[in-house]
Each structure stands twice: as structure tokens, then as C-alpha cells.
Motif scaffolding. Structure first.
Motif, PDB file in Angstrom:
ATOM      1  N   GLU A  82       0.823  -1.199   0.000  1.00 46.83           N
ATOM      2  CA  GLU A  82       0.000   0.000   0.000  1.00 46.83           C
ATOM      3  C   GLU A  82       0.870   1.267   0.000  1.00 46.83           C
ATOM      4  O   GLU A  82       0.639   2.194  -0.780  1.00 46.83           O
ATOM      5  N   SER A  85       2.541   1.819  -3.187  1.00 47.87           N
ATOM      6  CA  SER A  85       1.618   2.220  -4.240  1.00 47.87           C
ATOM      7  C   SER A  85       1.295   3.700  -4.210  1.00 47.87           C
ATOM      8  O   SER A  85       1.009   4.288  -5.240  1.00 47.87           O
ATOM      9  N   ARG A 271      -1.226  13.452   4.446  1.00 44.82           N
ATOM     10  CA  ARG A 271      -1.479  14.851   4.103  1.00 44.82           C
ATOM     11  C   ARG A 271      -0.504  15.328   3.024  1.00 44.82           C
ATOM     12  O   ARG A 271      -0.877  16.062   2.110  1.00 44.82           O
ATOM     13  N   ARG A 274      -1.637  14.181  -0.141  1.00 44.79           N
ATOM     14  CA  ARG A 274      -3.000  14.675  -0.413  1.00 44.79           C
ATOM     15  C   ARG A 274      -4.015  13.533  -0.466  1.00 44.79           C
ATOM     16  O   ARG A 274      -4.904  13.512  -1.322  1.00 44.79           O
ATOM     17  N   LEU A 275      -3.850  12.563   0.400  1.00 40.43           N
ATOM     18  CA  LEU A 275      -4.783  11.444   0.464  1.00 40.43           C
ATOM     19  C   LEU A 275      -5.498  11.461   1.803  1.00 40.43           C
ATOM     20  O   LEU A 275      -4.923  11.850   2.817  1.00 40.43           O
ATOM     21  N   LYS A 276      -6.742  11.032   1.788  1.00 43.98           N
ATOM     22  CA  LYS A 276      -7.476  10.941   3.047  1.00 43.98           C
ATOM     23  C   LYS A 276      -7.228   9.581   3.691  1.00 43.98           C
ATOM     24  O   LYS A 276      -7.060   9.468   4.891  1.00 43.98           O
ATOM     25  N   ASP A 277      -7.230   8.541   2.865  1.00 46.17           N
ATOM     26  CA  ASP A 277      -6.928   7.191   3.339  1.00 46.17           C
ATOM     27  C   ASP A 277      -5.803   6.636   2.483  1.00 46.17           C
ATOM     28  O   ASP A 277      -5.616   7.070   1.357  1.00 46.17           O
ATOM     29  N   ASP A 279      -5.765   3.648   1.304  1.00 50.44           N
ATOM     30  CA  ASP A 279      -6.330   2.717   0.323  1.00 50.44           C
ATOM     31  C   ASP A 279      -7.802   2.551   0.682  1.00 50.44           C
ATOM     32  O   ASP A 279      -8.266   3.141   1.654  1.00 50.44           O
ATOM     33  N   ASP A 280      -8.554   1.752  -0.092  1.00 52.67           N
ATOM     34  CA  ASP A 280      -9.921   1.448   0.347  1.00 52.67           C
ATOM     35  C   ASP A 280     -10.112  -0.053   0.487  1.00 52.67           C
ATOM     36  O   ASP A 280     -11.124  -0.612   0.134  1.00 52.67           O
TER      37      ASP A 280
ATOM     38  N   ARG B  25      -7.695  -4.899  -7.526  1.00 53.52           N
ATOM     39  CA  ARG B  25      -9.058  -4.750  -7.020  1.00 53.52           C
ATOM     40  C   ARG B  25     -10.001  -4.712  -8.219  1.00 53.52           C
ATOM     41  O   ARG B  25      -9.755  -3.960  -9.167  1.00 53.52           O
ATOM     42  N   ARG B 161       2.494   0.216 -13.644  1.00 50.55           N
ATOM     43  CA  ARG B 161       3.576   0.189 -12.667  1.00 50.55           C
ATOM     44  C   ARG B 161       3.858  -1.233 -12.213  1.00 50.55           C
ATOM     45  O   ARG B 161       4.955  -1.558 -11.786  1.00 50.55           O
ATOM     46  N   LEU B 173       1.728  -4.143  -6.574  1.00 52.68           N
ATOM     47  CA  LEU B 173       1.302  -2.788  -6.213  1.00 52.68           C
ATOM     48  C   LEU B 173      -0.210  -2.741  -6.340  1.00 52.68           C
ATOM     49  O   LEU B 173      -0.780  -3.429  -7.184  1.00 52.68           O
ATOM     50  N   VAL B 174      -0.844  -1.912  -5.534  1.00 51.49           N
ATOM     51  CA  VAL B 174      -2.301  -1.808  -5.599  1.00 51.49           C
ATOM     52  C   VAL B 174      -2.725  -1.262  -6.954  1.00 51.49           C
ATOM     53  O   VAL B 174      -2.195  -0.254  -7.417  1.00 51.49           O
ATOM     54  N   LYS B 176      -6.259  -1.203 -10.001  1.00 57.69           N
ATOM     55  CA  LYS B 176      -7.707  -1.387 -10.099  1.00 57.69           C
ATOM     56  C   LYS B 176      -8.187  -1.636 -11.503  1.00 57.69           C
ATOM     57  O   LYS B 176      -7.690  -1.039 -12.442  1.00 57.69           O
ATOM     58  N   ARG B 212     -10.985   7.990  -4.802  1.00 57.65           N
ATOM     59  CA  ARG B 212      -9.719   7.884  -4.086  1.00 57.65           C
ATOM     60  C   ARG B 212      -9.642   8.825  -2.891  1.00 57.65           C
ATOM     61  O   ARG B 212      -8.664   8.829  -2.165  1.00 57.65           O
ATOM     62  N   ASN B 213     -10.694   9.645  -2.724  1.00 56.29           N
ATOM     63  CA  ASN B 213     -10.799  10.417  -1.496  1.00 56.29           C
ATOM     64  C   ASN B 213      -9.688  11.412  -1.275  1.00 56.29           C
ATOM     65  O   ASN B 213      -9.090  11.467  -0.210  1.00 56.29           O
ATOM     66  N   HIS B 214      -9.411  12.205  -2.271  1.00 54.87           N
ATOM     67  CA  HIS B 214      -8.408  13.235  -2.070  1.00 54.87           C
ATOM     68  C   HIS B 214      -8.960  14.328  -1.173  1.00 54.87           C
ATOM     69  O   HIS B 214     -10.151  14.495  -1.051  1.00 54.87           O
ATOM     70  N   PHE B 215      -8.077  15.081  -0.569  1.00 54.78           N
ATOM     71  CA  PHE B 215      -8.526  16.217   0.248  1.00 54.78           C
ATOM     72  C   PHE B 215      -9.168  17.275  -0.624  1.00 54.78           C
ATOM     73  O   PHE B 215      -8.714  17.507  -1.739  1.00 54.78           O
TER      74      PHE B 215
END
Lengths: 312, 215
Positions: A82, A85, A271, A274-277, A279-280, B25, B161, B173-174, B176, B212-215
Motif C-alpha cells: 500500500e 503504491s 497529508r 494529499r490522500l485521506k486514506d 487505500d480502500d 481490485r 507500474r 502494487l495496488v 484497479k 480515491r478520497n483526495h482532500f
């Protein structure tokens, strides 16, 4: 499984955990049958993921150590994958990253064998130098410094820190019979509940921000309330450990403080990217690293406090 | 016999390996249940693209699904051609037609008429990781000629990648694979139709980035 028995206190702890999960699931399910809301759906999703995580923890704690070692090793692989990645590596870093994955089975084998000397120098010395050398061999020097730093940092954060949990399986402590499982569930419970305590105290009393640029929701009130609640829980769960009253209070405080440290450390990295998590992977929770952030740091701290308080 | 082999190979080896080791995924894998015959259209960065789409297919559909591959690359020796057919039911087509030969489009069209489904990479080449290059027109012509066959847009993220062009190293690597729902092409003009297919893939890409939930 000749003579393999699960200590009774562990069975009670897990009866409690699964009972609690069952009640929570039932409440959320009934509420969402009556009136489904997005929040309830989210809570149901989270609880469902907790069932899987609790089952994993139960295996790590109660199955023979080899099973737990393999599970933690695989989780560690997922976490490292993760981080590789999301960290924005160059194409030239691929061989070094590939090589890094192989450190995981070696490190966990060393931990399982209690080969402490090699355990301590394998990643910091052998892996850091050989990965740096592999990076040099690829010949692309453009921002190679960043890659050298990041490959080893990610390996330290995941494999080196997490493998300390495996060391707990083979602690030889006179007069203590619950064994590694007891130590591990103590560590996992304190680390997990510390996050919860800090969250609730912050919601309840939170006024003064502690690290606004890194984690804007964290407050001094949450932090202080959290670490003292964790120390309280440590006293309550003392029956799982060989600690004296003073020692378990100190261990509780240390886990509270260091758990916070791990949490904000991974927050800062996210931060920056710029990611909140990360991965999901886990529905309702984010990635593996989002769940592991605190225990990465509390595991080695707990192990060393244990060897400090209980010289074997 | 071949399909039985594929059934076991994909169920017990490829899928677990992709999911648990590589980190693939699959999103909206149900899309394949919704169409009997289809043309899966995907962006292309890696050999893993074909492997992942084939692995995502339900077993009974895989037998009738053929991956379209470049004859000048995979047909270099009989051996690679055989492997491609064994694992991917491949149709090898020439990217450049010589005089007097049947055009690649006619070959594919014939397979569609027989009832086969296709996996097609309209970029024609893997290119640089993460870059979607221009689409070749063939897909639009095939959809024009077969107005009843839906296309399934596929967006692949991160495979460049895991195994980029010119590399032999498979790096976990992750990544999708996101499938869109099967859609019948609405536009008639070749260029407009090509644009429609491209838009479908790009809208999956946007969906992916939003998730992907960016800020």
C-alpha cells in the motif's frame, strides 16, 4: 496439536469481544431495518469489517504462533504494498521495491526464531544498504536521494516495527502462563481503545488543537483524556500480563502517547500525498495502514518496556 | 479441454494470485452478467491488462471471449502464439496490413458474427505508464457493423507500474480494474462513435479518481 491449550483468560476476553460485536451488529441492524440512514449503513459496514479483523486478531492470539506469524507477516506485506503504491516512486525504483518485499519473510522468520541479533540489524543495515546499492545500479540519479530514503523508511515502518509483535510469542517469563497471546491482546486492545478514547475525549471536551496542520481534529483534551483512560484500561487488563500495578500504568501511558505518535505520523504522510486514506481495502476503514498506524509504533515500545520491567 | 483448463487455472491460480499477491481490485465485476455478447474496450499499459480482464470474466463467458492481440508482437514464434491462444483465446491481428490480405477488422467482424465476445485495446500499444494515447478507429467500425452488440468500457489503473512495457519484473502494487455497464453505442458516425467509447472510459477514470478520497 499435541498439548496445545488456549489459556482460559483469553477465551473470556474473546467471548467478550465477539459478544460486544454481536450486540453492536444487532443494534445497528435493527435500527437500519426501522429507518435506514447513510450513517447507519456506514456503521454497519464498519462493524462488518471489525468482524473480520477481530477474527484475524483471535487467530493471532489463540492459534499456534506459526499461524499468527504468517498472518502478521501477510498484513505487513499488504501494508508495505500500500505504501509503495501511494508514495510516488519512480520507474527506476521498481527493482529496489521488489527486493524490499523479500525482507518481510526473512524478518518474520528471524522474529519467529528469536534470532534477536540479526533481527535488529537485518533491515536497518543489510536492507538499507542493499536497496541503496540496487538504486545506484539502475543508474538513474534524478531524485535518487528521495527513493533511497523512502524505500527504507517504508520497510522500517512496516516490517521492522510490526515484526516486534512476533517476538512476544516467545517471551520466557517465570510465573506467567498466559503466554504471547495474552501480551498481544493486551497490546492490541490498549492501542485500539486508545484511538477510541482520544476520539471520544476530543469530541466531548476538545478545545485546544494539538497539531492543527497535521490532524485538525486532534486536541490536547482528547490526547490527555485518552492516555489516562488507556492507563486505566491497562490496570483493568492487568490480569493478562505479568506486570505490577505501577508497571501496567506506565505501559498504558506509554502506549497512549506512542499510539498518538504513530497516528499523527501516518496522518502527516497522507497529508503530504494529499490522500485521506492510504487505500480502500477495508470497507468503512480505509487501507491497512490507516488501521495499523498506531500499533506500528506501540509494538516495539511495548516489547522494550516488557523486557525492561520483566527481565527474563 | 482448453476451457476446463482455463476454468481451473483462472479460478484457483490467476484470480487469487492477482488479488492477494499483486493487489488487483475488481470493481463492478457484475457488468459481464448483464450482456451475453460484448466488446470489452480498455485502456492499455501492461500485459497484465489482458490477464486481469480475463480473470474477471465469469467462467462460462471466458470460453467465448477472445483477446485481440498484435500478430507482429505475439505471433513472432509459434510457441507464443500457442500460449496466447491457450490462456487468452487470442485472435492475432496484424497492425499493418499488406496488400491482398484480409483486413483485421473483417477478421474480428467474422468472430463477432459467430457469437464471440472480444477484448480490445484501441490504443493499439501499451505506451507509457498512466498515459492514455489516441484510439484507433477499428473499434468504432466494429460497433457500427454490429449495432446490437454492446461495449463494456474498462478502466485499468496502476497496471503500468506492476508490469510496464519493456520490463520483466512483476512488482506487487495496488491497482484497479473498473468495469462500466454494457452500453449500446448511440452515435452513428465513426468519429463520434469513437469519441463515445473514449468518453465512457474517461468517465470511469474520473469515477476512480473521485473514489480515491483526495482532500
Amino acid at each position: 496439536m499435541n498439548g496445545y491449550t488456549i489459556p482460559t483468560p483469553l477465551l473470556w476476553v474473546f467471548a467478550g469481544i465477539f459478544g460486544f460485536l454481536a450486540i453492536t451488529t444487532l443494534i445497528f441492524q435493527v435500527l437500519s431495518w426501522k429507518k435506514p440512514t447513510p450513517l447507519l449503513q456506514e456503521m454497519l459496514l464498519r462493524t462488518r469489517s471489525w468482524w473480520f479483523m477481530a477474527a484475524g486478531i483471535a487467530l493471532v492470539v489463540m492459534a499456534p504462533p506459526i499461524v499468527g506469524t504468517i498472518i502478521i507477516g501477510y498484513v505487513c506485506f499488504v501494508a508495505l504494498r500500500e505504501m509503495f503504491s501511494i508514495s510516488g516512486f519512480r520507474e527506476a525504483d521498481r527493482p529496489a521495491m521488489f527486493f524490499a518485499y523479500f525482507a518481510i519473510p526473512v524478518q518474520f522468520y528471524l522474529a519467529y526464531q528469536q534470532n534477536l541479533e540479526v533481527f535488529y540489524y537485518f533491515i536497518p543495515l543489510v536492507m538499507s544498504l542493499s536497496m541503496a546499492f540496487i538504486l545506484v545500479l539502475t543508474g538513474s540519479t534524478e531524485s535518487i536521494g528521495r527513493s533511497m530514503a523512502l524505500t527504507i523508511t517504508m520497510l522500517l515502518l512496516t516490517a521492522y516495527l510490526l515484526s516486534h509483535i512476533v517476538l512476544l510469542y516467545n517471551m520466557d517469563i517465570p510465573g506467567y502462563h498466559i503466554g504471547g497471546g495474552g501480551l498481544i491482546i493486551f497490546l492490541v486492545a490498549l492501542t485500539g481503545f486508545n484511538d477510541v478514547f482520544q476520539f471520544f475525549w476530543g469530541k466531548l471536551l476538545g478545545k485546544h488543537k494539538i497539531l492543527p496542520t497535521v490532524s485538525p481534529n486532534k486536541t490536547w483534551e482528547g490526547f490527555i483524556g485518552g492516555i489516562f483512560s488507556t492507563a486505566g484500561l491497562a490496570l483493568g487488563l492487568r490480569f493478562l500480563t505479568p506486570f505490577s500495578i505501577e508497571a501496567s500504568a506506565i505501559v498504558g501511558l506509554a502506549i497512549g502517547i506512542m499510539g498518538f505518535g504513530g497516528d499523527v505520523m501516518i496522518s502527516a504522510i497522507k497529508r503530504d500525498l494529499r490522500l485521506k486514506d492510504t487505500d480502500d481495502l477495508i470497507p468503512g476503514h480505509g487501507g491497512a495502514m490507516d488501521r495499523l498506524d498506531s500499533i506500528l509504533v506501540t509494538a516495539p515500545v511495548f516489547y522494550h518496556l516488557l523486557t525492561f520491567f520483566i527481565p527474563s | 479441454m482448453k476451457h476446463l483448463f482455463q476454468h481451473f487455472f483462472y479460478t484457483f491460480f490467476v484470480r487469487p494470485w492477482l488479488r492477494f499477491i499483486i493487489g488487483v481490485r475488481f470493481e463492478n465485476i457484475e457488468a459481464f452478467q448483464k450482456a451475453d455478447q460484448f466488446i470489452a474496450v480498455a485502456n492499455h499499459n501492461s500485459h497484465f491488462d489482458t490477464v486481469s480482464i480475463m480473470a474477471a470474466l465469469p467462467n462460462h463467458k471466458r470460453a467465448k471471449t477472445r483477446a485481440v492481440a498484435a500478430a507482429d508482437y505475439f505471433g513472432k514464434s509459434n510457441f507464443t502464439g500457442l500460449l496466447m491462444s491457450l490462456f487468452f483465446n487470442s485472435i492475432l491481428i496484424k497492425r499493418k496490413r499488406e496488400q491482398g490480405e484480409v483486413s483485421a477488422i473483417d477478421i474480428l467482424d467474422e468472430h463477432l458474427k459467430k457469437g464471440d465476445s472480444l477484448i480490445l485495446f484501441p490504443e493499439g500499444s501499451r505506451g507509457r505508464p498512466g498515459v492514455i494515447s489516441d484510439f484507433k478507429k477499428g473499434i468504432a467500425i466494429l460497433l457500427q457493423r454490429n449495432p446490437n452488440i454492446p461495449f463494456i468500457p474498462v478502466y485499468l489503473d496502476g497496471f503500468g507500474r506492476v508490469l510496464p512495457k519493456d520490463s520483466f519484473l512483476i512488482l506487487p502494487l495496488v491497482c484497479k480494474v473498473r468495469f462500466g455497464n454494457p452500453a449500446i453505442a448511440q452515435r452513428h458516425d465513426t468519429d463520434a462513435l469513437l469519441e463515445e467509447v473514449k468518453e465512457a472510459i474517461f468517465s470511469l477514470k474520473n469515477e476512480d479518481e473521485r473514489d480515491r478520497n483526495h482532500f
